[in-house]
Design a protein around this motif. Structure first.
Motif, PDB file in Angstrom:
ATOM      1  N   PRO A   1       0.800  -1.321   0.036  1.00 54.90           N
ATOM      2  CA  PRO A   1       0.171  -0.097  -0.080  1.00 54.90           C
ATOM      3  C   PRO A   1       0.858   1.237   0.069  1.00 54.90           C
ATOM      4  O   PRO A   1       1.898   1.242   0.553  1.00 54.90           O
ATOM      5  CB  PRO A   1      -0.808   0.039   1.363  1.00 54.90           C
ATOM      6  CG  PRO A   1      -0.838  -1.480   1.569  1.00 54.90           C
ATOM      7  CD  PRO A   1       0.443  -2.158   1.213  1.00 54.90           C
ATOM      8  N   ASP A   2       0.104   2.396  -0.572  1.00 50.31           N
ATOM      9  CA  ASP A   2       1.132   3.340  -0.730  1.00 50.31           C
ATOM     10  C   ASP A   2       1.644   3.993   0.904  1.00 50.31           C
ATOM     11  O   ASP A   2       2.585   4.416   0.794  1.00 50.31           O
ATOM     12  CB  ASP A   2       0.180   4.641  -1.180  1.00 50.31           C
ATOM     13  CG  ASP A   2      -0.113   4.450  -2.952  1.00 50.31           C
ATOM     14  OD1 ASP A   2       0.705   3.549  -3.161  1.00 50.31           O
ATOM     15  OD2 ASP A   2      -0.970   5.101  -3.238  1.00 50.31           O
ATOM     16  N   LYS A   3       0.582   3.825   1.724  1.00 47.64           N
ATOM     17  CA  LYS A   3       1.096   4.302   2.847  1.00 47.64           C
ATOM     18  C   LYS A   3       2.641   3.750   3.433  1.00 47.64           C
ATOM     19  O   LYS A   3       3.105   3.934   4.279  1.00 47.64           O
ATOM     20  CB  LYS A   3       0.112   4.198   4.155  1.00 47.64           C
ATOM     21  CG  LYS A   3      -0.328   2.883   4.352  1.00 47.64           C
ATOM     22  CD  LYS A   3      -1.314   2.738   5.373  1.00 47.64           C
ATOM     23  CE  LYS A   3      -1.831   1.608   5.849  1.00 47.64           C
ATOM     24  NZ  LYS A   3      -2.929   1.353   6.730  1.00 47.64           N
ATOM     25  N   TYR A   4       2.677   2.367   3.037  1.00 43.97           N
ATOM     26  CA  TYR A   4       3.815   1.807   3.645  1.00 43.97           C
ATOM     27  C   TYR A   4       5.107   1.997   2.842  1.00 43.97           C
ATOM     28  O   TYR A   4       6.148   1.920   3.375  1.00 43.97           O
ATOM     29  CB  TYR A   4       3.758  -0.010   3.441  1.00 43.97           C
ATOM     30  CG  TYR A   4       2.657  -0.358   4.264  1.00 43.97           C
ATOM     31  CD1 TYR A   4       2.200   0.226   5.330  1.00 43.97           C
ATOM     32  CD2 TYR A   4       2.328  -1.701   3.918  1.00 43.97           C
ATOM     33  CE1 TYR A   4       1.206  -0.348   6.289  1.00 43.97           C
ATOM     34  CE2 TYR A   4       1.277  -2.470   5.108  1.00 43.97           C
ATOM     35  CZ  TYR A   4       0.970  -1.792   6.094  1.00 43.97           C
ATOM     36  OH  TYR A   4      -0.008  -2.321   7.205  1.00 43.97           O
ATOM     37  N   MET A   5       5.034   2.666   1.800  1.00 44.35           N
ATOM     38  CA  MET A   5       6.191   3.090   0.874  1.00 44.35           C
ATOM     39  C   MET A   5       6.392   4.731   1.076  1.00 44.35           C
ATOM     40  O   MET A   5       7.194   5.162   0.425  1.00 44.35           O
ATOM     41  CB  MET A   5       5.992   2.805  -0.504  1.00 44.35           C
ATOM     42  CG  MET A   5       5.532   1.316  -0.993  1.00 44.35           C
ATOM     43  SD  MET A   5       6.774   0.094  -0.395  1.00 44.35           S
ATOM     44  CE  MET A   5       8.290   0.952  -1.415  1.00 44.35           C
ATOM     45  N   ALA A   6       5.474   5.256   1.698  1.00 42.89           N
ATOM     46  CA  ALA A   6       5.409   6.616   1.888  1.00 42.89           C
ATOM     47  C   ALA A   6       6.652   7.189   2.458  1.00 42.89           C
ATOM     48  O   ALA A   6       7.449   8.333   2.278  1.00 42.89           O
ATOM     49  CB  ALA A   6       4.193   7.225   2.857  1.00 42.89           C
ATOM     50  N   PRO A   7       7.467   6.560   3.633  1.00 42.92           N
ATOM     51  CA  PRO A   7       8.814   6.514   4.163  1.00 42.92           C
ATOM     52  C   PRO A   7       9.717   7.184   3.183  1.00 42.92           C
ATOM     53  O   PRO A   7      10.691   7.761   3.365  1.00 42.92           O
ATOM     54  CB  PRO A   7       9.024   5.679   5.024  1.00 42.92           C
ATOM     55  CG  PRO A   7       7.876   4.968   5.433  1.00 42.92           C
ATOM     56  CD  PRO A   7       6.704   5.242   4.119  1.00 42.92           C
ATOM     57  N   LEU A   8       9.691   6.670   1.744  1.00 46.40           N
ATOM     58  CA  LEU A   8      10.846   6.761   0.890  1.00 46.40           C
ATOM     59  C   LEU A   8      10.750   8.572   0.650  1.00 46.40           C
ATOM     60  O   LEU A   8      11.977   8.966   0.090  1.00 46.40           O
ATOM     61  CB  LEU A   8      10.457   6.294  -0.360  1.00 46.40           C
ATOM     62  CG  LEU A   8      10.609   4.779  -0.453  1.00 46.40           C
ATOM     63  CD1 LEU A   8      10.119   3.981  -1.706  1.00 46.40           C
ATOM     64  CD2 LEU A   8      11.901   4.239  -0.311  1.00 46.40           C
TER      65      LEU A   8
END
Length: 240
Positions: free
Chosen positions: A104-111
């Motif tokens: 999900p986008d929220k899991y990749m947001a830290p990038l």
């Protein structure tokens, strides 16, 4: 207490280890690939977990010919061929791309943030992005790399399941160096009646060690070397 970790010296044993590693859960292929590249390129676990996607794959997604990194512990450059890990890396890329693309986008947001972390110590310490496209991502935090502790637990589970003893995070590196030293697995050399090369200088070079003594000790070969020298020394054959 220091762990008694040794190289895997027989092909029959490493097949059991790799087969179990690859298949024991959904992240088995990641742990299998960590072992494979650690063995093929003779890497410390600290260097394995800190590998990035771009270290082994080109911009077009092809496997690079060489892995070239600066070792975290020593600061020395290491460059080794990826030819023997190529097929595994092609298969692993399919799994890795699917894993990343399914997040999900929220899991990749830290990038998008600029959080840093320090790797290495002393003069070799450096600051890197904590969130990145790591070659071996964490199962719970996909923008962070897997921990050394996770691989340690996996190796202990493998040892318990397969009966292969003395496994740990240094097993891939020690096994790779042992293969450079001996010229192959002991059971294969024996079955083919091939005399082992016992090239300690080559093993020392791949490990980036400063002396043959350090390498002999690291691979647990000091006593073996002594026994061999005694056996080959005709001065002890005294006839009266």
């Amino acid at each position: 207490m220091k762990q008694d970790v040794r190289p895997i010296k027989n092909l029959s044993e490493i097949k059991r280890v790799l087969k179990y590693l690859k298949n024991y859960n959904e992240f088995g292929i990641r742990n299998f690939m960590m072992f494979s590249i650690g063995m093929n390129c003779v890497l410390r676990i600290s260097d394995i977990v800190n590998l990035k996607y771009s270290d082994v794959y080109t911009n077009k997604g092809k496997v690079k010919k060489y892995l070239r990194i600066r070792e975290i512990k020593t600061g020395k450059i290491k460059e080794l061929l990826l030819i023997h890990a190529k097929n595994d890396l092609v298969e692993y890329k399919r799994w890795l791309d699917n894993f990343i693309n399914s997040q999900p986008d929220k899991y990749m947001a830290p990038l998008k943030n600029n959080e840093k972390m320090i790797v290495g110590t002393g003069k070799n310490a450096k600051e890197v992005n904590k969130n990145d496209y790591w070659l071996f991502p964490s199962s719970q935090h996909p923008t962070q790399h897997v921990s050394e502790k996770t691989f340690y637990k996996a190796m202990k589970q493998v040892s318990k399941a397969t009966g292969v003893e003395h496994l740990g995070t240094h097993t891939p590196r020690k096994t790779g160096a042992y293969l450079f030293y001996r010229g192959g697995f002991d059971d294969v050399l024996r079955d083919k009646d091939i005399h082992p090369s016992n090239d300690i200088a080559l093993a020392m070079k791949t490990l980036n060690h400063s002396s043959e003594g350090i390498t002999l000790n690291y691979l647990g070969l000091e006593q073996e070397s002594i026994n061999q020298r005694v056996a080959e020394n005709s001065a002890f054959n005294i006839n009266i």
